[in-house]
Design an enzyme around this catalytic site. Structure first.
Site, PDB file in Angstrom:
ATOM      1  N   SER A  14       0.665  -1.180  -0.054  1.00  0.00           N
ATOM      2  CA  SER A  14       0.016  -0.073   0.136  1.00  0.00           C
ATOM      3  C   SER A  14       0.973   1.233   0.116  1.00  0.00           C
ATOM      4  CB  SER A  14      -0.885   0.080   1.252  1.00  0.00           C
ATOM      5  OG  SER A  14      -1.411   1.355   1.590  1.00  0.00           O
ATOM      6  N   HIS A  39      -1.581  -1.012  -4.010  1.00  0.00           N
ATOM      7  CA  HIS A  39      -2.758  -0.670  -3.584  1.00  0.00           C
ATOM      8  C   HIS A  39      -2.780   0.738  -3.288  1.00  0.00           C
ATOM      9  CE1 HIS A  39      -6.306  -1.654  -0.783  1.00  0.00           C
ATOM     10  NE2 HIS A  39      -5.633  -0.997  -0.144  1.00  0.00           N
ATOM     11  N   ASP A  41      -4.715   3.823  -1.680  1.00  0.00           N
ATOM     12  CA  ASP A  41      -5.881   4.039  -0.543  1.00  0.00           C
ATOM     13  C   ASP A  41      -6.188   5.485  -0.737  1.00  0.00           C
ATOM     14  OD1 ASP A  41      -5.994   1.751   1.091  1.00  0.00           O
ATOM     15  OD2 ASP A  41      -4.172   2.199   1.549  1.00  0.00           O
ATOM     16  N   MET A  43      -8.836   8.522   0.550  1.00  0.00           N
ATOM     17  CA  MET A  43      -9.835   8.900   1.654  1.00  0.00           C
ATOM     18  C   MET A  43     -10.479  10.235   1.394  1.00  0.00           C
ATOM     19  SD  MET A  43      -7.125   7.590   4.653  1.00  0.00           S
ATOM     20  CE  MET A  43      -6.217   6.078   4.764  1.00  0.00           C
ATOM     21  N   HIS A  75      -8.626   1.620  -3.403  1.00  0.00           N
ATOM     22  CA  HIS A  75      -9.408   1.127  -2.298  1.00  0.00           C
ATOM     23  C   HIS A  75     -10.126   2.494  -2.001  1.00  0.00           C
ATOM     24  CE1 HIS A  75      -9.548  -0.096   2.101  1.00  0.00           C
ATOM     25  NE2 HIS A  75     -10.875   0.109   1.768  1.00  0.00           N
ATOM     26  N   MET A  77     -12.360   4.656   0.176  1.00  0.00           N
ATOM     27  CA  MET A  77     -12.829   5.109   1.371  1.00  0.00           C
ATOM     28  C   MET A  77     -13.324   6.156   1.362  1.00  0.00           C
ATOM     29  SD  MET A  77      -9.607   3.343   3.859  1.00  0.00           S
ATOM     30  CE  MET A  77      -8.382   3.731   2.300  1.00  0.00           C
ATOM     31  N   MET A 146     -11.737  -5.432   5.913  1.00  0.00           N
ATOM     32  CA  MET A 146     -10.975  -4.526   6.695  1.00  0.00           C
ATOM     33  C   MET A 146     -10.676  -5.171   8.113  1.00  0.00           C
ATOM     34  SD  MET A 146     -10.279  -1.973   4.942  1.00  0.00           S
ATOM     35  CE  MET A 146      -9.118  -1.146   6.058  1.00  0.00           C
ATOM     36  N   GLY A 151      -8.785   4.087   7.622  1.00  0.00           N
ATOM     37  CA  GLY A 151      -8.602   5.670   7.736  1.00  0.00           C
ATOM     38  C   GLY A 151      -7.063   5.798   8.137  1.00  0.00           C
ATOM     39  N   GLY A 153      -2.724   4.113   8.310  1.00  0.00           N
ATOM     40  CA  GLY A 153      -1.960   3.042   8.324  1.00  0.00           C
ATOM     41  C   GLY A 153      -1.470   2.732   9.910  1.00  0.00           C
ATOM     42  N   GLY A 154      -0.753   1.553   9.880  1.00  0.00           N
ATOM     43  CA  GLY A 154      -0.137   1.192  10.907  1.00  0.00           C
ATOM     44  C   GLY A 154      -0.857   0.837  12.404  1.00  0.00           C
ATOM     45  N   ASP A 181      -6.985  -6.216   4.575  1.00  0.00           N
ATOM     46  CA  ASP A 181      -6.319  -4.973   4.650  1.00  0.00           C
ATOM     47  C   ASP A 181      -6.245  -4.499   6.073  1.00  0.00           C
ATOM     48  OD1 ASP A 181      -5.239  -2.373   4.294  1.00  0.00           O
ATOM     49  OD2 ASP A 181      -6.803  -1.721   2.954  1.00  0.00           O
ATOM     50  N   GLY A 182      -4.930  -4.421   6.774  1.00  0.00           N
ATOM     51  CA  GLY A 182      -4.706  -3.497   7.865  1.00  0.00           C
ATOM     52  C   GLY A 182      -4.101  -4.600   8.975  1.00  0.00           C
ATOM     53  N   GLY A 183      -3.010  -4.000   9.303  1.00  0.00           N
ATOM     54  CA  GLY A 183      -2.222  -4.664  10.482  1.00  0.00           C
ATOM     55  C   GLY A 183      -1.275  -5.957   9.802  1.00  0.00           C
ATOM     56  N   GLY A 203       1.030  -1.923   4.253  1.00  0.00           N
ATOM     57  CA  GLY A 203       1.412  -0.626   4.152  1.00  0.00           C
ATOM     58  C   GLY A 203       2.451  -0.580   4.996  1.00  0.00           C
ATOM     59  N   SER A 204       2.317  -0.314   6.401  1.00  0.00           N
ATOM     60  CA  SER A 204       3.742  -0.101   7.216  1.00  0.00           C
ATOM     61  C   SER A 204       4.672  -1.069   7.240  1.00  0.00           C
ATOM     62  CB  SER A 204       3.101   0.346   8.518  1.00  0.00           C
ATOM     63  OG  SER A 204       2.303  -0.596   8.988  1.00  0.00           O
TER      64      SER A 204
HETATM   65  C1  DX5 Z   1      -6.160   1.724   6.073  1.00  0.00           C
HETATM   66  C2  DX5 Z   1      -5.921   1.424   4.603  1.00  0.00           C
HETATM   67  C3  DX5 Z   1      -4.650   0.382   4.266  1.00  0.00           C
HETATM   68  C4  DX5 Z   1      -3.268   0.829   5.064  1.00  0.00           C
HETATM   69  C5  DX5 Z   1      -2.902  -0.417   5.577  1.00  0.00           C
HETATM   70  O1  DX5 Z   1      -7.359   2.436   6.057  1.00  0.00           O
HETATM   71  O2  DX5 Z   1      -6.859   0.830   3.728  1.00  0.00           O
HETATM   72  O3  DX5 Z   1      -4.398  -0.091   3.059  1.00  0.00           O
HETATM   73  O4  DX5 Z   1      -2.313   1.373   4.066  1.00  0.00           O
HETATM   74  O5  DX5 Z   1      -1.826  -0.034   6.413  1.00  0.00           O
HETATM   75  P1  DX5 Z   1      -1.157  -0.983   7.520  1.00  0.00           P
HETATM   76  O6  DX5 Z   1      -0.719  -2.257   6.604  1.00  0.00           O
HETATM   77  O7  DX5 Z   1       0.100  -0.218   8.135  1.00  0.00           O
HETATM   78  O8  DX5 Z   1      -2.122  -1.512   8.645  1.00  0.00           O
HETATM   79 ZN    ZN Z   2      -6.449  -0.129   1.900  1.00  0.00          ZN
END
Ligand code: DX5
Ligand code: ZN
Length: 229
Positions: A14, A39, A41, A43, A75, A77, A146, A151, A153-154, A181-183, A203-204
């Site tokens: 991401s 990916h 994102d 927002m 994605h 959001m 999700m 909203g 990352g990290g 997606d997420g964590g 992402g992170s």
């Molecule tokens: C969060 C995004 C994710 C984000 C994930 O709202 O949709 O795609 O980049 O970040 P990590 O992998 O750090 O949780």
């Molecule tokens: Zn995403």
């Protein structure tokens, strides 16, 4: 129709966690390491509190990603995402995922995405039941779980996502790709794969690492180890 979304276990870096001053270089680094799904994102400061990026970023990456044989996975959001589908199609998206919670017109949004030649996904937040996908399961290409609140990352992976992924997989036709997606990191990746996910957004753990290419390869190895187990 764009190329198929991979069905084997895949890590989708991401760009939300990228260094935007070096975005092209970082995308090149993870693609050189084998990444084929990037990916993006989006927002809107409404459906989720923060603002991020829009079609300009997709347009800036499209040639580089497609020349390397990759896909751009958008994605959204954003509230009422059907308003923006055409902009992301023209910008070069290969797949576009909208949130079930963001519009009463999910079926319309999916049709608009398909009409534009893209793969269509529907995402659900941690508090939404997999049943929200039931009426569209036959017309989507991707279902996105999700595993954090959208909203940021990290954030830490929500453990209840493992059971939810299994319930999602159970109501989806086999050809629908289950994305999470997420964590996602070396600890959660093998477990989400064990629960049925194949497309893992990171992402992170990848773009936020000091060496994104090495982090990508390590995470893919951890995720695919679960497939073999
Ligand atoms: C969060 C995004 C994710 C984000 C994930 O709202 O949709 O795609 O980049 O970040 P990590 O992998 O750090 O949780
Ligand atoms: Zn995403």
């Amino acid at each position: 129709m764009s190329d198929l979304i991979p069905t084997e276990v895949t890590i989708a870096p991401s760009v939300l966690s990228a260094d935007f001053a070096r975005l092209g270089d970082q995308v090149a680094e993870v693609m050189a390491a084998g990444a084929r799904v990037i990916h993006v994102d989006v927002m809107d400061g409404d459906f989720v509190p923060r603002l991020s990026m829009g079609p300009i970023v997709v347009g800036a990456l499209r040639e580089q990603v497609s020349a390397a044989g990759g896909l751009i996975d958008v994605h959204l959001m954003v509230r009422r995402p059907e308003r923006f589908v055409a902009d992301f199609i023209s910008a070069g998206a290969d797949s576009i995922t909208v949130h079930a919670e963001a519009t009463p017109h999910i079926d319309y949004a999916i049709a608009a995405i398909h009409d534009g030649g893209c793969r269509a996904g529907v995402a659900i937040t941690p508090s939404t039941s997999p049943q929200a996908l039931a009426e569209v399961a036959d017309v989507i290409d991707i279902a996105l779980c999700m595993s954090v609140n959208p909203g940021w990352g990290g954030q830490a992976f929500i453990e209840g996502s493992l059971d939810k992924l299994k319930r999602m997989r159970a109501i989806l036709p086999d050809h629908v790709v289950l994305e999470v997606d997420g964590g996602i990191n070396a600890h959660s990746a093998p477990r989400v794969v064990g629960a049925g996910a194949t497309l893992l957004v990171a992402g992170s753990a990848v773009m936020g690492a000091s060496d994104p290419a090495e982090a990508y390869s390590d995470l893919l190895r951890a995720a695919r180890a679960a497939t073999a187990a």
